[in-house]
Motif scaffolding. Structure first.
Motif, PDB file in Angstrom:
ATOM      1  N   GLY A   1     -25.404 -22.427  -5.461  1.00 44.11           N
ATOM      2  CA  GLY A   1     -24.691 -23.699  -5.496  1.00 44.11           C
ATOM      3  C   GLY A   1     -25.153 -24.734  -6.492  1.00 44.11           C
TER       4      GLY A   1
ATOM      5  N   TYR B   1     -17.006 -24.618   5.293  1.00 46.81           N
ATOM      6  CA  TYR B   1     -16.369 -24.392   3.993  1.00 46.81           C
ATOM      7  C   TYR B   1     -14.904 -23.973   4.089  1.00 46.81           C
TER       8      TYR B   1
ATOM      9  N   VAL C   1     -24.020 -29.024  -0.468  1.00 40.95           N
ATOM     10  CA  VAL C   1     -23.099 -28.183  -1.231  1.00 40.95           C
ATOM     11  C   VAL C   1     -21.887 -28.976  -1.696  1.00 40.95           C
TER      12      VAL C   1
ATOM     13  N   LYS D   1     -27.927 -30.013  -4.167  1.00 42.00           N
ATOM     14  CA  LYS D   1     -27.318 -29.019  -5.039  1.00 42.00           C
ATOM     15  C   LYS D   1     -26.227 -29.685  -5.862  1.00 42.00           C
TER      16      LYS D   1
ATOM     17  N   CYS E   1     -15.615 -24.015  -3.655  1.00 41.29           N
ATOM     18  CA  CYS E   1     -16.596 -23.269  -2.850  1.00 41.29           C
ATOM     19  C   CYS E   1     -15.886 -22.502  -1.737  1.00 41.29           C
TER      20      CYS E   1
ATOM     21  N   TYR F   1     -18.991 -19.665  -5.910  1.00 36.33           N
ATOM     22  CA  TYR F   1     -19.181 -20.899  -6.671  1.00 36.33           C
ATOM     23  C   TYR F   1     -18.772 -20.681  -8.129  1.00 36.33           C
TER      24      TYR F   1
END
Length: 396
Positions: free
Chosen positions: A54, A198, A228, A253, A341, A370
């Motif tokens: 990430g 996600y 993320v 990240k 993502c 990613y």
């Protein structure tokens, strides 16, 4: 010539999620990266969609970021007094992130989340913490919490039972569990700490509004784990994407293109417990200048090059293209969630078979896919051609 081997720790690697489990197709180690490609110790070149799990948002060896690191290296890495970058990088971060009235630096997401929990407890005078999603190994304290992004555990070895009892793991969108918990423990809960699910990011705004209302009704703080989602889903992460501001947030990240840095930020009133000395959160390496220089260069590039839009466009093309190939080939796999993502959804056996075959075709995927700013249209075209071969091979 002797081949490189992963570090000799208890599991053979420094990070469980980086452990090669699909040998011999999967690389044991990666020795070099440039743009959107990486090379292993056997000289194999792979189009990479792991992006160091990430952090690599601009691409490996981005010249702007690397130049900033080299320039700062000539002046020094760490000092016994503050460096101006500690202030200027924080100011840039706060200018870009909605709701960030103040910010401080650490090195990893786990320790920054630990700082947020401690700050929330001090500000509210309460002890209990609600955790939604994976909040790093340091904060997987509740029974049933995510010990890794894709794994939960009913036991918490190494955590005293009295401490584990103060942490409550709740599943994403489980409003009935949250309502019951707050009905009985609302006056004791210091903070709701939430990391986005996600696959559910595109529809997440309503759940974030619910959490904001729930926290406000009970005098609880709301904290976002943006490790993320920050500088990937949006510059300001889920706060910007949903329009729902938290009281505290953690980023990491994405802000320094792979250099080790995390940020804990939020409302100045809440972070005031640090200024008053009520809470001490300190780290010798929080002001390490190479990471701060990299962060300044990375955040500036993301802002000025419209990187977020590029990640969305590239990720959308990859996601749609792969899903079309999956459907056409009769595969049960799908890429679901935000295009920056998305996550593979399907049976564990299907995912492992696909990943193994992808490595054979020179594609390095992870369960979360990613893209970075170095993935050009030609790279996506090549990727889709290779994925088509993978789907044909696995179907056969």
């Amino acid at each position: 010539m002797a081949r490189a081997r992963p570090g000799r720790d208890a599991g053979g690697v420094e990070h469980e999620l980086k452990a090669p489990t699909l040998l011999p197709e999967e690389p044991e180690v990666i020795v070099r990266g440039r743009g959107c490609r990486v090379w292993d110790d056997r000289g194999r070149e792979l189009i990479d969609y792991r992006c160091a799990l990430g952090p690599v948002t601009l691409g490996y060896a981005d010249p702007t970021v690397d130049a900033a690191i080299r320039t700062q290296l000539d002046d020094g890495i760490l000092f016994g007094h503050p460096h101006p970058l500690e202030t200027t990088t924080a100011e840039l971060f706060c200018a870009l992130v909605p709701g960030a009235e103040a910010a401080r630096f650490l090195k990893t997401g786990g320790e920054a989340l630990a700082a947020v929990i401690r700050i929330a407890r001090a500000h509210t005078g309460r002890d209990r913490v609600v955790q939604i999603g994976y909040n790093g190994w340091l904060n997987s304290l509740a029974a049933g919490a995510r010990v890794l992004p894709g794994a939960t555990s009913d036991a918490v070895p190494g955590v005293p039972a009295a401490l584990a009892a103060l942490h409550h793991a709740v599943d994403w969108e489980d409003r009935s569990a949250l309502d019951r918990l707050f009905l009985t423990r609302g006056s004791e809960i210091a903070v709701i700490l939430v990391a986005a699910d996600y696959p559910s990011i595109p529809e997440a705004a309503d759940f974030y509004r619910y959490l904001r209302d729930l926290a406000d009704r009970h005098g609880t703080l709301l904290a976002y784990d943006e490790m993320v989602t920050g500088f990937r889903v949006a510059i300001g992460g889920m706060a910007e994407a949903t329009g729902v501001l938290p009281d505290l947030a953690v980023f990491g990240k994405g802000i320094a293109n792979g250099m080790p840095l995390s940020v804990y930020s939020g409302r100045r009133e809440v972070l005031g417990v640090l200024d008053r000395g009520d809470v001490v959160v300190t780290s010798t390496y929080g002001g390490e200048t190479l990471s701060l220089a990299a962060a300044t260069a990375t955040m500036t590039a993301i802002r000025d090059r419209d990187v977020i839009a590029r990640l969305h466009t590239t990720g959308t093309r990859l996601q749609i293209g792969m899903n079309e190939l999956f459907a056409r080939g009769g595969s049960g796999l799908r890429l679901v969630g935000h295009p920056a993502c998305p996550q593979f959804v399907g049976s564990d056996a299907e995912i492992r078979t696909f990943l193994r075959a992808s490595f054979r075709q020179g594609l390095s995927f992870y369960r979360v896919v990613y893209v970075n700013a170095a993935h050009a249209a030609a790279d996506i075209d090549e990727t889709l051609r290779r994925v088509e071969r993978v789907v044909q091979e696995t179907a056969a």
